[in-house]
Design a protein around this motif. Structure first.
Motif, PDB file in Angstrom:
ATOM      1  N   TYR A  79     -11.147 -22.731 -40.842  1.00 45.38           N
ATOM      2  CA  TYR A  79     -11.504 -23.023 -39.457  1.00 45.38           C
ATOM      3  C   TYR A  79     -12.611 -24.063 -39.430  1.00 45.38           C
ATOM      4  O   TYR A  79     -13.407 -24.179 -40.370  1.00 45.38           O
ATOM      5  N   GLU A  80     -12.668 -24.782 -38.313  1.00 43.56           N
ATOM      6  CA  GLU A  80     -13.805 -25.635 -38.009  1.00 43.56           C
ATOM      7  C   GLU A  80     -14.371 -25.162 -36.679  1.00 43.56           C
ATOM      8  O   GLU A  80     -13.615 -24.928 -35.730  1.00 43.56           O
ATOM      9  N   LEU A  81     -15.688 -25.015 -36.635  1.00 46.59           N
ATOM     10  CA  LEU A  81     -16.357 -24.459 -35.469  1.00 46.59           C
ATOM     11  C   LEU A  81     -17.332 -25.477 -34.907  1.00 46.59           C
ATOM     12  O   LEU A  81     -18.136 -26.058 -35.655  1.00 46.59           O
ATOM     13  N   TYR A  82     -17.278 -25.683 -33.577  1.00 50.69           N
ATOM     14  CA  TYR A  82     -18.156 -26.613 -32.893  1.00 50.69           C
ATOM     15  C   TYR A  82     -19.018 -25.823 -31.913  1.00 50.69           C
ATOM     16  O   TYR A  82     -18.490 -25.103 -31.061  1.00 50.69           O
ATOM     17  N   CYS A  83     -20.332 -25.959 -32.027  1.00 49.52           N
ATOM     18  CA  CYS A  83     -21.219 -25.253 -31.104  1.00 49.52           C
ATOM     19  C   CYS A  83     -22.384 -26.157 -30.707  1.00 49.52           C
ATOM     20  O   CYS A  83     -22.538 -27.266 -31.240  1.00 49.52           O
ATOM     21  N   LYS A  84     -23.215 -25.693 -29.795  1.00 48.75           N
ATOM     22  CA  LYS A  84     -24.391 -26.458 -29.382  1.00 48.75           C
ATOM     23  C   LYS A  84     -25.392 -26.532 -30.535  1.00 48.75           C
ATOM     24  O   LYS A  84     -25.490 -25.597 -31.330  1.00 48.75           O
ATOM     25  N   PRO A  85     -26.149 -27.623 -30.627  1.00 44.99           N
ATOM     26  CA  PRO A  85     -27.117 -27.769 -31.717  1.00 44.99           C
ATOM     27  C   PRO A  85     -28.098 -26.603 -31.819  1.00 44.99           C
ATOM     28  O   PRO A  85     -28.444 -26.174 -32.925  1.00 44.99           O
ATOM     29  N   GLU A  86     -28.518 -26.080 -30.668  1.00 51.20           N
ATOM     30  CA  GLU A  86     -29.494 -24.979 -30.697  1.00 51.20           C
ATOM     31  C   GLU A  86     -28.903 -23.671 -31.227  1.00 51.20           C
ATOM     32  O   GLU A  86     -29.639 -22.750 -31.595  1.00 51.20           O
ATOM     33  N   ASP A  87     -27.570 -23.590 -31.284  1.00 50.56           N
ATOM     34  CA  ASP A  87     -26.908 -22.393 -31.811  1.00 50.56           C
ATOM     35  C   ASP A  87     -26.457 -22.567 -33.260  1.00 50.56           C
ATOM     36  O   ASP A  87     -25.938 -21.627 -33.876  1.00 50.56           O
ATOM     37  N   GLY A  88     -26.635 -23.776 -33.803  1.00 53.23           N
ATOM     38  CA  GLY A  88     -26.091 -24.087 -35.114  1.00 53.23           C
ATOM     39  C   GLY A  88     -26.622 -23.211 -36.230  1.00 53.23           C
ATOM     40  O   GLY A  88     -25.848 -22.698 -37.053  1.00 53.23           O
ATOM     41  N   MET A 114     -33.594 -45.198 -40.658  1.00 51.55           N
ATOM     42  CA  MET A 114     -33.893 -43.913 -41.284  1.00 51.55           C
ATOM     43  C   MET A 114     -32.753 -42.935 -41.020  1.00 51.55           C
ATOM     44  O   MET A 114     -32.229 -42.863 -39.913  1.00 51.55           O
ATOM     45  N   ASP A 115     -32.363 -42.180 -42.053  1.00 57.61           N
ATOM     46  CA  ASP A 115     -31.244 -41.253 -41.909  1.00 57.61           C
ATOM     47  C   ASP A 115     -31.562 -40.127 -40.931  1.00 57.61           C
ATOM     48  O   ASP A 115     -32.705 -39.659 -40.833  1.00 57.61           O
ATOM     49  N   LEU A 116     -30.532 -39.670 -40.234  1.00 61.70           N
ATOM     50  CA  LEU A 116     -30.661 -38.539 -39.329  1.00 61.70           C
ATOM     51  C   LEU A 116     -30.536 -37.232 -40.105  1.00 61.70           C
ATOM     52  O   LEU A 116     -30.011 -37.199 -41.223  1.00 61.70           O
ATOM     53  N   LYS A 117     -31.010 -36.168 -39.490  1.00 63.96           N
ATOM     54  CA  LYS A 117     -30.879 -34.832 -40.073  1.00 63.96           C
ATOM     55  C   LYS A 117     -30.056 -33.970 -39.126  1.00 63.96           C
ATOM     56  O   LYS A 117     -30.224 -34.038 -37.906  1.00 63.96           O
ATOM     57  N   THR A 118     -29.173 -33.156 -39.662  1.00 67.06           N
ATOM     58  CA  THR A 118     -28.442 -32.217 -38.818  1.00 67.06           C
ATOM     59  C   THR A 118     -29.362 -31.034 -38.507  1.00 67.06           C
ATOM     60  O   THR A 118     -30.365 -30.816 -39.199  1.00 67.06           O
ATOM     61  N   PRO A 119     -29.040 -30.239 -37.476  1.00 68.37           N
ATOM     62  CA  PRO A 119     -29.861 -29.064 -37.166  1.00 68.37           C
ATOM     63  C   PRO A 119     -29.919 -28.038 -38.299  1.00 68.37           C
ATOM     64  O   PRO A 119     -30.728 -27.105 -38.245  1.00 68.37           O
ATOM     65  N   LEU A 120     -29.086 -28.204 -39.326  1.00 65.87           N
ATOM     66  CA  LEU A 120     -29.066 -27.265 -40.452  1.00 65.87           C
ATOM     67  C   LEU A 120     -29.834 -27.783 -41.662  1.00 65.87           C
ATOM     68  O   LEU A 120     -29.794 -27.183 -42.737  1.00 65.87           O
ATOM     69  N   TYR A 121     -30.562 -28.878 -41.497  1.00 69.68           N
ATOM     70  CA  TYR A 121     -31.262 -29.533 -42.606  1.00 69.68           C
ATOM     71  C   TYR A 121     -32.173 -28.559 -43.359  1.00 69.68           C
ATOM     72  O   TYR A 121     -32.121 -28.459 -44.594  1.00 69.68           O
ATOM     73  N   ASP A 122     -33.013 -27.831 -42.639  1.00 71.06           N
ATOM     74  CA  ASP A 122     -33.953 -26.912 -43.294  1.00 71.06           C
ATOM     75  C   ASP A 122     -33.224 -25.789 -44.023  1.00 71.06           C
ATOM     76  O   ASP A 122     -33.673 -25.348 -45.086  1.00 71.06           O
ATOM     77  N   VAL A 171     -20.631 -30.039 -41.421  1.00 71.29           N
ATOM     78  CA  VAL A 171     -19.990 -31.330 -41.161  1.00 71.29           C
ATOM     79  C   VAL A 171     -20.419 -31.871 -39.791  1.00 71.29           C
ATOM     80  O   VAL A 171     -19.651 -32.524 -39.082  1.00 71.29           O
ATOM     81  N   SER A 172     -21.677 -31.594 -39.460  1.00 69.45           N
ATOM     82  CA  SER A 172     -22.218 -32.006 -38.168  1.00 69.45           C
ATOM     83  C   SER A 172     -22.386 -33.510 -38.048  1.00 69.45           C
ATOM     84  O   SER A 172     -22.670 -34.028 -36.961  1.00 69.45           O
ATOM     85  N   HIS A 173     -22.228 -34.225 -39.161  1.00 71.28           N
ATOM     86  CA  HIS A 173     -22.316 -35.690 -39.114  1.00 71.28           C
ATOM     87  C   HIS A 173     -21.079 -36.323 -38.477  1.00 71.28           C
ATOM     88  O   HIS A 173     -21.122 -37.491 -38.095  1.00 71.28           O
ATOM     89  N   ILE A 212     -19.281 -26.903 -38.140  1.00 74.79           N
ATOM     90  CA  ILE A 212     -19.312 -26.130 -39.385  1.00 74.79           C
ATOM     91  C   ILE A 212     -17.876 -25.833 -39.811  1.00 74.79           C
ATOM     92  O   ILE A 212     -17.050 -25.427 -38.988  1.00 74.79           O
ATOM     93  N   ALA A 213     -17.577 -26.048 -41.087  1.00 73.53           N
ATOM     94  CA  ALA A 213     -16.233 -25.776 -41.608  1.00 73.53           C
ATOM     95  C   ALA A 213     -16.271 -24.551 -42.505  1.00 73.53           C
ATOM     96  O   ALA A 213     -17.014 -24.507 -43.485  1.00 73.53           O
ATOM     97  N   LEU A 214     -15.479 -23.552 -42.153  1.00 77.28           N
ATOM     98  CA  LEU A 214     -15.315 -22.330 -42.935  1.00 77.28           C
ATOM     99  C   LEU A 214     -13.947 -22.407 -43.590  1.00 77.28           C
ATOM    100  O   LEU A 214     -12.925 -22.329 -42.907  1.00 77.28           O
ATOM    101  N   GLN A 215     -13.911 -22.579 -44.904  1.00 79.26           N
ATOM    102  CA  GLN A 215     -12.658 -22.893 -45.587  1.00 79.26           C
ATOM    103  C   GLN A 215     -12.411 -21.967 -46.774  1.00 79.26           C
ATOM    104  O   GLN A 215     -13.307 -21.743 -47.593  1.00 79.26           O
ATOM    105  N   GLY A 216     -11.189 -21.457 -46.867  1.00 77.07           N
ATOM    106  CA  GLY A 216     -10.823 -20.620 -47.996  1.00 77.07           C
ATOM    107  C   GLY A 216     -10.043 -19.391 -47.585  1.00 77.07           C
ATOM    108  O   GLY A 216      -9.919 -19.062 -46.399  1.00 77.07           O
ATOM    109  N   ALA A 217      -9.522 -18.699 -48.574  1.00 71.21           N
ATOM    110  CA  ALA A 217      -8.614 -17.580 -48.354  1.00 71.21           C
ATOM    111  C   ALA A 217      -9.185 -16.492 -47.448  1.00 71.21           C
ATOM    112  O   ALA A 217      -8.456 -15.855 -46.693  1.00 71.21           O
ATOM    113  N   PHE A 218     -10.495 -16.261 -47.511  1.00 69.36           N
ATOM    114  CA  PHE A 218     -11.092 -15.159 -46.741  1.00 69.36           C
ATOM    115  C   PHE A 218     -11.694 -15.615 -45.410  1.00 69.36           C
ATOM    116  O   PHE A 218     -12.375 -14.829 -44.745  1.00 69.36           O
ATOM    117  N   ALA A 219     -11.443 -16.849 -45.017  1.00 72.87           N
ATOM    118  CA  ALA A 219     -11.965 -17.335 -43.739  1.00 72.87           C
ATOM    119  C   ALA A 219     -11.457 -16.488 -42.576  1.00 72.87           C
ATOM    120  O   ALA A 219     -12.191 -16.191 -41.636  1.00 72.87           O
TER     121      ALA A 219
END
Length: 361
Positions: free
Chosen positions: A197-206, A1-9, A51-53, A146-153
């Protein structure tokens, strides 16, 4: 069964069209935007990706560097703390097991980011080749990415983070940055060909971080983006994808990734096999259709009636509005400007060999 990231909902609430990918359920696009709008948002304004996968593993200890030097193709002996380096991990035949990023946190601690679909394979290979005083840990489940990408990042991060904590150089990072009250590893990296930018944080803060970036980015036209736009963006930027431009049968030199292979350093896994193969007989090229149509992967490529290779990725590139593809072909046969043919559904379409990347910004 596929996993879900903390941002699924959050993806469901935003109208994400969820699909199975690399063992996870992730949004391919969002109902109020779609791939093209999401792609153009990144090129012209800013987009946000879950991109939590992706997988994260850590090497720690006196022999951490020695392990990486033997395991990976690039040279990390001169990598500075706070910098990131792209590399390949090869098998003993010189084929690519995966491509990954290495973050140097200290002289005895390195964070490696691997492709999601390869996580189990990569971890098994890494564990098999451990030696000396080193501790290895698979910490993939301890991160939301999480990836924040683009001119205004830059503007968005600037509103949430102290100036001294924002990484200034491409492929640099701050290990413990405070982004709007969330402690993150903040990295000047990305897979879109844009500033970001790419940002890495704890799952509970995602979820908090995701919502914070969306709220702060509203003034800059930010929208959430899915896997579809991530793929069209990377292809338009000429970035290779594992399983397409790289496989366990293709060496890094055969797909034009020699910049990440340091043949002069001491031995690494696959080095002798690459040497034994000699000068590469195939190369990666860019194609732009001059006929109407779209090329996907696996299409035969012909030059003057002779088959010279196959496409590895292809799509309609939204920003340049051109149908483009990458292909692995026999080396020395064609050059920039050459007219070739690509077989699509039994019909040969004309294309031109063009420089990679396809997007010039």
């Amino acid at each position: 069964m596929d996993l879900k990231t903390p941002l699924y909902d959050a993806h469901l609430e935003a109208g994400g069209k969820m699909v199975s990918f690399a063992g996870y359920t992730l949004p391919v696009q969002y109902k109020d935007s779609g791939v093209i709008k999401e792609h153009l948002a990144v090129r012209n304004q800013v987009g946000l990706f879950d991109v939590s996968h992706m997988g994260e593993v850590v090497y720690e200890g006196k022999d951490a560097l020695a392990n990486l030097q033997y395991l990976l193709t690039n040279d990390f002996s001169n990598l500075e703390i706070g910098r990131v380096r792209y590399t390949l991990m090869c098998n003993k035949n010189g084929g690519v097991i995966d491509d990954l990023l290495v973050y140097k946190c200290s002289d005895e601690k390195y964070l490696l980011v691997v492709n999601a679909a390869n996580r189990a394979k990569d971890v098994a290979w890494m564990k098999k080749h451990l030696f000396g005083e080193v501790e290895f840990s698979d910490q993939s489940d301890q991160f939301v990415q999480i990836a924040l990408q683009g001119a205004f990042a830059k503007e968005i991060i600037g509103k949430l983070t102290k100036e001294e904590e924002i990484p200034k150089k491409y492929y640099s990072f701050t290990e413990h940055a405070d982004v709007g009250g969330v402690t993150c590893l903040l990295s000047r990296t990305g897979y879109t060909g844009e500033f970001g930018y790419e940002l890495y944080c704890k799952p509970e803060d995602g979820l908090k971080l995701w919502n914070l970036l969306l709220e702060t980015g509203q003034a800059y036209g930010i929208i959430p983006c899915g896997l579809g736009a991530r793929d069209t963006l990377r292809l338009e930027a000429g970035m290779p994808l594992y399983g397409h431009e790289m496989t366990e049968e293709i060496t890094p030199l055969e797909t034009d990734l020699s910049f990440a292979v340091k043949m002069k350093k001491e031995d690494f896994i696959g080095k002798q096999a690459i040497l034994d193969k000699g000068e590469p007989k195939i190369t990666r090229i860019g194609l732009q259709l001059t006929d109407r149509g779209i090329v996907r992967e696996g299409a035969n490529v012909y030059f003057k009636g002779n088959k010279i290779g196959q496409t590895t990725s292809g799509t309609m590139c939204p920003f340049i509005n051109k149908a483009c593809a990458m292909a692995l072909v026999k080396k020395g046969i064609v050059e920039i400007g050459s007219s070739i043919e690509v077989e699509v559904r039994g019909k040969n379409l004309t294309a031109e060999v063009v420089a990679i990347p396809f997007v010039k910004k």
